[in-house]
Design a protein around this motif. Structure first.
Motif, PDB file in Angstrom:
ATOM      1  N   UNK A 144       2.923 -12.054  -2.782  1.00  0.00           N
ATOM      2  CA  UNK A 144       3.411 -10.682  -2.989  1.00  0.00           C
ATOM      3  C   UNK A 144       3.079 -10.220  -4.401  1.00  0.00           C
ATOM      4  N   UNK A 145       3.296 -11.084  -5.368  1.00  0.00           N
ATOM      5  CA  UNK A 145       3.019 -10.717  -6.760  1.00  0.00           C
ATOM      6  C   UNK A 145       1.562 -10.310  -6.941  1.00  0.00           C
ATOM      7  N   UNK A 146       0.630 -11.085  -6.382  1.00  0.00           N
ATOM      8  CA  UNK A 146      -0.800 -10.747  -6.501  1.00  0.00           C
ATOM      9  C   UNK A 146      -1.110  -9.416  -5.813  1.00  0.00           C
ATOM     10  N   UNK A 147      -0.559  -9.228  -4.622  1.00  0.00           N
ATOM     11  CA  UNK A 147      -0.838  -7.991  -3.898  1.00  0.00           C
ATOM     12  C   UNK A 147      -0.232  -6.786  -4.615  1.00  0.00           C
ATOM     13  N   UNK A 148       0.969  -6.945  -5.145  1.00  0.00           N
ATOM     14  CA  UNK A 148       1.599  -5.840  -5.884  1.00  0.00           C
ATOM     15  C   UNK A 148       0.745  -5.476  -7.090  1.00  0.00           C
ATOM     16  N   UNK A 149       0.210  -6.464  -7.780  1.00  0.00           N
ATOM     17  CA  UNK A 149      -0.655  -6.179  -8.929  1.00  0.00           C
ATOM     18  C   UNK A 149      -1.886  -5.383  -8.496  1.00  0.00           C
ATOM     19  N   UNK A 150      -2.498  -5.781  -7.390  1.00  0.00           N
ATOM     20  CA  UNK A 150      -3.672  -5.054  -6.887  1.00  0.00           C
ATOM     21  C   UNK A 150      -3.307  -3.631  -6.476  1.00  0.00           C
ATOM     22  N   UNK A 151      -2.201  -3.503  -5.757  1.00  0.00           N
ATOM     23  CA  UNK A 151      -1.772  -2.180  -5.297  1.00  0.00           C
ATOM     24  C   UNK A 151      -1.367  -1.295  -6.472  1.00  0.00           C
ATOM     25  N   UNK A 152      -0.804  -1.899  -7.492  1.00  0.00           N
ATOM     26  CA  UNK A 152      -0.417  -1.149  -8.690  1.00  0.00           C
ATOM     27  C   UNK A 152      -1.677  -0.643  -9.415  1.00  0.00           C
ATOM     28  N   UNK A 153      -2.673  -1.502  -9.561  1.00  0.00           N
ATOM     29  CA  UNK A 153      -3.935  -1.091 -10.195  1.00  0.00           C
ATOM     30  C   UNK A 153      -4.615   0.035  -9.408  1.00  0.00           C
TER      31      UNK A 153
ATOM     32  N   UNK B  33      -8.124  -0.931   0.940  1.00  0.00           N
ATOM     33  CA  UNK B  33      -7.185  -2.020   0.639  1.00  0.00           C
ATOM     34  C   UNK B  33      -7.522  -3.216   1.518  1.00  0.00           C
ATOM     35  N   UNK B  34      -7.185  -4.403   1.027  1.00  0.00           N
ATOM     36  CA  UNK B  34      -7.457  -5.575   1.850  1.00  0.00           C
ATOM     37  C   UNK B  34      -6.369  -5.753   2.896  1.00  0.00           C
ATOM     38  N   UNK B  35      -6.644  -6.632   3.827  1.00  0.00           N
ATOM     39  CA  UNK B  35      -5.763  -6.830   4.989  1.00  0.00           C
ATOM     40  C   UNK B  35      -4.345  -7.204   4.601  1.00  0.00           C
ATOM     41  N   UNK B  36      -4.194  -8.014   3.577  1.00  0.00           N
ATOM     42  CA  UNK B  36      -2.859  -8.471   3.180  1.00  0.00           C
ATOM     43  C   UNK B  36      -2.013  -7.356   2.570  1.00  0.00           C
ATOM     44  N   UNK B  37      -2.649  -6.302   2.091  1.00  0.00           N
ATOM     45  CA  UNK B  37      -1.907  -5.215   1.457  1.00  0.00           C
ATOM     46  C   UNK B  37      -1.263  -4.272   2.463  1.00  0.00           C
ATOM     47  N   UNK B  38      -1.852  -4.146   3.632  1.00  0.00           N
ATOM     48  CA  UNK B  38      -1.362  -3.171   4.611  1.00  0.00           C
ATOM     49  C   UNK B  38       0.086  -3.450   5.032  1.00  0.00           C
ATOM     50  N   UNK B  39       0.463  -4.686   5.367  1.00  0.00           N
ATOM     51  CA  UNK B  39       1.869  -4.914   5.724  1.00  0.00           C
ATOM     52  C   UNK B  39       2.836  -4.578   4.584  1.00  0.00           C
ATOM     53  N   UNK B  40       2.410  -4.794   3.349  1.00  0.00           N
ATOM     54  CA  UNK B  40       3.271  -4.450   2.211  1.00  0.00           C
ATOM     55  C   UNK B  40       3.456  -2.951   2.092  1.00  0.00           C
ATOM     56  N   UNK B  41       2.371  -2.219   2.232  1.00  0.00           N
ATOM     57  CA  UNK B  41       2.476  -0.762   2.180  1.00  0.00           C
ATOM     58  C   UNK B  41       3.353  -0.243   3.317  1.00  0.00           C
TER      59      UNK B  41
END
Length: 176
Positions: free
Chosen positions: A79-88, A45-53
């Motif tokens: 957030x919307x972009x990261x959620x889409x990536x994390x969802x995929x 995962x990219x750096x921006x995704x870790x705080x969301x997780x």
């Protein structure tokens, strides 16, 4: 615009604390460290995704993207972009908001929970290795002082908010 009032002399220990906090913040947020962490954890995962997780794991329940953006102090489209990536990637899923049928919340999937635990485990192992020369008493003292410092920072930020007539930040809570 009025200039803030700063003391003429800043105590040396305050300057050293600020310097140490800046150094640790830099060390913890460098992209190379992130790359090593996710590689060791096996979580691509990219750096921006870790705080969301991490936020979703700590929250323990689905959250609205707007709430996630507020808690992370980022813009909603981020957030919307990261959620889409994390969802995929299969780490999160969108679920209906029980309070508003038109809205959705983001929920951590089991693979997302596993990813957060793997990332945390790597970070904790590296911290344990870095502090291997510290006694258990020194580690306990450090943990207590760091929690106390954060609690005092939060209380001070709340008092500044009160002075300015702004609401306190509800996303930071003092430790019990």
């Amino acid at each position: 615009m009025a200039s803030p009032q700063f003391p003429a002399e800043v105590p040396r220990e305050i300057m050293e604390i600020e310097r140490a906090i800046t150094r640790i913040s830099h060390l913890l947020t460098r992209s190379r460290r992130h790359d090593r962490t996710v590689a060791a954890a096996g979580v691509p995962v990219d750096r921006a995704a870790v705080p969301m997780l991490r936020l979703l794991a700590e929250q323990g329940e689905p959250m609205r993207p707007s709430e996630m953006a507020a808690r992370l102090a980022v813009e909603a489209p981020h957030v919307t972009r990261q959620v889409q990536r994390l969802e995929r990637a299969g780490y999160v899923e969108r679920v209906p908001d029980p309070d508003d049928g038109r809205a959705q919340r983001v929920r951590l999937c089991d693979s997302g929970r596993d990813a957060v635990e793997c990332i945390r485990a790597v970070g904790r192992r590296w911290m344990d290795e870095a502090l291997a020369g510290w006694s258990p008493d020194e580690r306990r003292l450090l943990a207590g002082l760091v929690h106390r410092m954060v609690d005092d920072f939060v209380a001070h930020a709340d008092s500044l908010s009160d002075q300015c007539g702004l609401p306190a930040d509800p996303h930071y809570e003092r430790q019990p």
